[in-house]
Motif scaffolding. Structure first.
Motif, short mmCIF file in Angstrom:
data_model
loop_
_atom_site.label_atom_id
_atom_site.label_comp_id
_atom_site.label_asym_id
_atom_site.label_seq_id
_atom_site.Cartn_x
_atom_site.Cartn_y
_atom_site.Cartn_z
N GLU A 267 -5.03 2.54 15.05
CA GLU A 267 -5.48 3.85 14.47
C GLU A 267 -5.24 3.60 13.09
OE1 GLU A 267 -1.61 6.72 15.04
OE2 GLU A 267 -2.92 6.47 16.76
N ALA A 268 -6.01 4.52 12.30
CA ALA A 268 -5.74 4.80 10.76
C ALA A 268 -4.40 5.22 10.37
CB ALA A 268 -7.00 5.43 10.15
N PRO A 269 -3.74 4.72 9.45
CA PRO A 269 -2.78 5.24 8.68
C PRO A 269 -2.83 6.65 8.16
CG PRO A 269 -3.42 4.03 7.19
CD PRO A 269 -4.33 3.62 8.29
N GLN A 270 -1.80 7.29 7.99
CA GLN A 270 -1.79 8.96 7.49
C GLN A 270 -1.81 8.28 5.94
OE1 GLN A 270 1.56 10.75 9.52
NE2 GLN A 270 0.19 12.17 9.70
N VAL A 271 -2.83 9.10 5.20
CA VAL A 271 -2.65 8.76 3.59
C VAL A 271 -2.66 10.13 3.13
CG1 VAL A 271 -4.50 7.86 1.99
CG2 VAL A 271 -4.49 6.98 4.12
N PHE A 272 -1.64 10.31 1.97
CA PHE A 272 -1.33 11.35 1.09
C PHE A 272 -1.45 10.96 -0.11
CE2 PHE A 272 1.07 11.79 5.34
CZ PHE A 272 0.37 12.67 5.89
N ILE A 273 -2.30 11.89 -0.96
CA ILE A 273 -2.34 11.55 -2.38
C ILE A 273 -1.67 12.90 -3.16
CG2 ILE A 273 -3.98 11.17 -4.03
CD1 ILE A 273 -3.94 9.03 -2.31
N CYS A 274 -1.10 12.65 -4.21
CA CYS A 274 -0.59 13.93 -4.96
C CYS A 274 -1.05 13.81 -6.27
CB CYS A 274 1.11 13.56 -4.80
SG CYS A 274 1.86 15.05 -5.64
N SER A 275 -2.04 14.71 -6.71
CA SER A 275 -2.22 14.80 -8.27
C SER A 275 -2.19 15.96 -8.87
CB SER A 275 -3.82 14.60 -7.96
OG SER A 275 -3.98 13.37 -7.15
N PRO A 276 -1.76 15.64 -10.01
CA PRO A 276 -1.81 16.86 -11.30
C PRO A 276 -3.03 16.86 -11.68
CG PRO A 276 -0.99 14.77 -12.30
CD PRO A 276 -1.27 14.53 -10.89
N ILE A 277 -3.57 18.16 -11.81
CA ILE A 277 -5.15 18.44 -12.18
C ILE A 277 -5.09 18.51 -13.53
CG2 ILE A 277 -7.16 19.63 -11.74
CD1 ILE A 277 -5.82 20.75 -9.00
N ALA A 313 5.50 21.69 -15.04
CA ALA A 313 4.48 22.36 -15.86
C ALA A 313 3.15 22.19 -15.49
CB ALA A 313 4.50 21.57 -17.29
N SER A 314 2.71 21.31 -14.28
CA SER A 314 1.34 21.03 -13.91
C SER A 314 0.96 22.00 -12.92
CB SER A 314 1.35 19.35 -13.78
OG SER A 314 1.49 18.74 -14.98
N THR A 315 -0.38 22.17 -12.45
CA THR A 315 -0.98 22.19 -11.23
C THR A 315 -1.21 20.88 -10.25
OG1 THR A 315 -2.18 24.14 -12.11
CG2 THR A 315 -3.01 23.29 -10.10
N ILE A 316 -0.24 20.85 -9.21
CA ILE A 316 -0.23 19.71 -8.55
C ILE A 316 -0.71 20.04 -7.08
CG2 ILE A 316 1.38 18.00 -7.23
CD1 ILE A 316 2.95 18.17 -9.76
N GLU A 317 -1.85 19.16 -6.87
CA GLU A 317 -2.43 19.28 -5.39
C GLU A 317 -2.20 18.14 -4.55
OE1 GLU A 317 -6.37 21.48 -5.17
OE2 GLU A 317 -7.03 19.33 -4.27
N MET A 318 -1.69 18.42 -3.39
CA MET A 318 -1.62 17.46 -2.14
C MET A 318 -2.64 17.34 -1.49
SD MET A 318 1.59 15.54 -2.02
CE MET A 318 1.36 15.58 -0.42
N MET A 319 -3.07 16.23 -0.97
CA MET A 319 -4.34 16.11 0.10
C MET A 319 -3.87 15.07 1.02
SD MET A 319 -7.38 14.31 -1.93
CE MET A 319 -8.05 15.63 -3.17
N GLN A 320 -4.47 15.09 2.00
CA GLN A 320 -4.57 14.17 3.27
C GLN A 320 -5.83 13.56 3.46
OE1 GLN A 320 -2.75 15.18 6.97
NE2 GLN A 320 -2.73 13.11 7.79
N LEU A 321 -6.03 12.27 3.36
CA LEU A 321 -7.31 11.88 3.61
C LEU A 321 -7.48 11.34 4.97
CD1 LEU A 321 -7.63 9.66 0.45
CD2 LEU A 321 -8.06 12.08 0.67
N THR A 322 -8.84 11.36 5.53
CA THR A 322 -9.35 10.97 6.80
C THR A 322 -10.71 10.39 6.64
OG1 THR A 322 -10.21 12.88 7.44
CG2 THR A 322 -7.82 12.51 8.07
N LEU A 323 -11.03 9.30 7.66
CA LEU A 323 -12.29 8.67 7.66
C LEU A 323 -13.25 9.70 8.40
CD1 LEU A 323 -13.41 5.91 6.42
CD2 LEU A 323 -13.03 5.07 8.69
N HIS A 324 -14.43 9.75 7.78
CA HIS A 324 -15.50 10.53 8.49
C HIS A 324 -15.87 9.93 9.81
CE1 HIS A 324 -15.65 14.10 5.92
NE2 HIS A 324 -16.25 13.12 4.93
#
Length: 326
Positions: A267-277, A313-324
């Motif tokens: 199975e695919a791994p869990q993928v988490f990306i944390c980004s300041p916008i 100071a930043s707006t930060i967004e966490m997202m989880q990625l999955t394969l369609h």
């Protein structure tokens, strides 16, 4: 006494992480000093900060220490309180320090202990921005502490790990079975290995008080890393912070994320990306390129518990990625 102890802890954490204290904290200190008209609280702050054994061994930058001590002196003088020799002696010592391109930052952890890093005092150094800790890395470290199920007993791969803050916190508090730090710039990899050694987490088994599992450092080129290499790493969880900043790097990043999700089995791994916008155009381009590559994303809502000292100071967004799926 509880308010005073909390104030001491705030000053201590801010000092070692080189975070600028808010006017509210300075006003709280002034209020406490006005209660007893004594510099004893300032003396207690000094023992927790610039006069502590940790500060002697791993001092913050001279510039930060100078500013910190100067503000304390100014407050004492404005309130006409008894002067403290330790304050003036400390400032004199800082003023005589030689200028350095590097400094120590220490992040005090909520369960006790600390993570200490050597970092560049400049945001861009040796041709890279990877020699300092960025806000998103701290945010991701805090998030990991509240989502142990994504890390405990799992193989974790961090992309673009920089000087190592996030991974060190995860290794200390989340018990991964193996943690793979990865980056590409030679100067960043050298600094990363030095920081791992500084925190007792050299490559190889990492047991005892420093957390379980095995620590590895990998040089990964996003544009050329192979499926075979990723399978060898065998990540169950993949994380990255502040990697969406340069439009020219996005195709390589999206290629790598797509490979990570598609080449693993069973199975695919869990993928988490944390980004300041910082730049909405760049961030939206990243999302479009993910979709074009067949990678979906889900934004993770809700702010985590604030346990590390840093300027938010930043707006930060966490997202989880999955394969369609087809």
């Amino acid at each position: 006494m509880e308010d005073r102890a909390a104030l001491l802890s705030t000053f201590q954490a801010s000092f070692f992480a080189m975070t600028r204290l808010s006017p509210l904290h300075w006003e709280r200190l002034r209020g406490e000093l006005e209660k007893d008209k004594s510099p004893e609280l300032i003396a207690a702050i000094l023992k927790k900060t610039s006069l502590s054994p940790l500060a002697q061994k791993h001092p913050p930058s001279a510039k930060y220490r100078r500013s910190f001590l100067t503000e304390l002196i100014t407050m004492l003088e404005q309130m006409c309180l008894e002067p403290l020799d330790e304050l003036y002696e400390g400032l004199a010592g800082v003023l005589s320090d030689q200028k350095s391109e590097d400094c120590y930052k220490t992040y005090l952890l909520p369960g006790g202990g600390a993570v200490t890093l050597t970092e560049s005092v400049a945001l861009v150094s040796q041709g890279t921005t990877g020699l300092v800790t960025w806000e998103a890395g701290l945010h991701l470290a805090e998030w990991a502490g509240e989502h142990l199920e994504a890390f405990s007993g799992r193989v974790v791969l961090e992309l673009g790990c920089g000087v190592g803050l996030t991974g060190l916190v995860v290794c200390r508090g989340c018990s991964p079975s193996r943690y793979v730090f990865s980056d590409f710039h030679p100067s960043v990899l050298r600094r990363l290995r030095a920081n791992l050694e500084l925190n007792g987490l050299g490559e190889g088994p990492a047991g005892g008080a420093h957390g379980g599992g095995v620590v590895r450092v990998e040089e990964l080129d996003w544009e050329s890393v192979s499926e075979e290499r990723l399978r060898e790493i065998g990540a169950d969880t993949v994380i990255a912070s502040d990697v969406v900043y340069d439009p020219d790097l996005l195709p390589g990043l999206v290629r790598l994320l797509s490979l990570v999700l598609s080449c693993s089995s069973p199975e695919a791994p869990q993928v988490f990306i944390c980004s300041p916008i910082r730049n909405p155009d760049t961030y939206n381009s990243f999302k479009r390129q993910l979709e074009a590559a067949g990678v979906g994303y889900e934004v993770i809502r809700g702010a985590g518990r604030q346990v590390l000292s840093y300027h938010r100071a930043s707006t930060i967004e966490m997202m989880q990625l999955t394969l369609h799926t087809q």
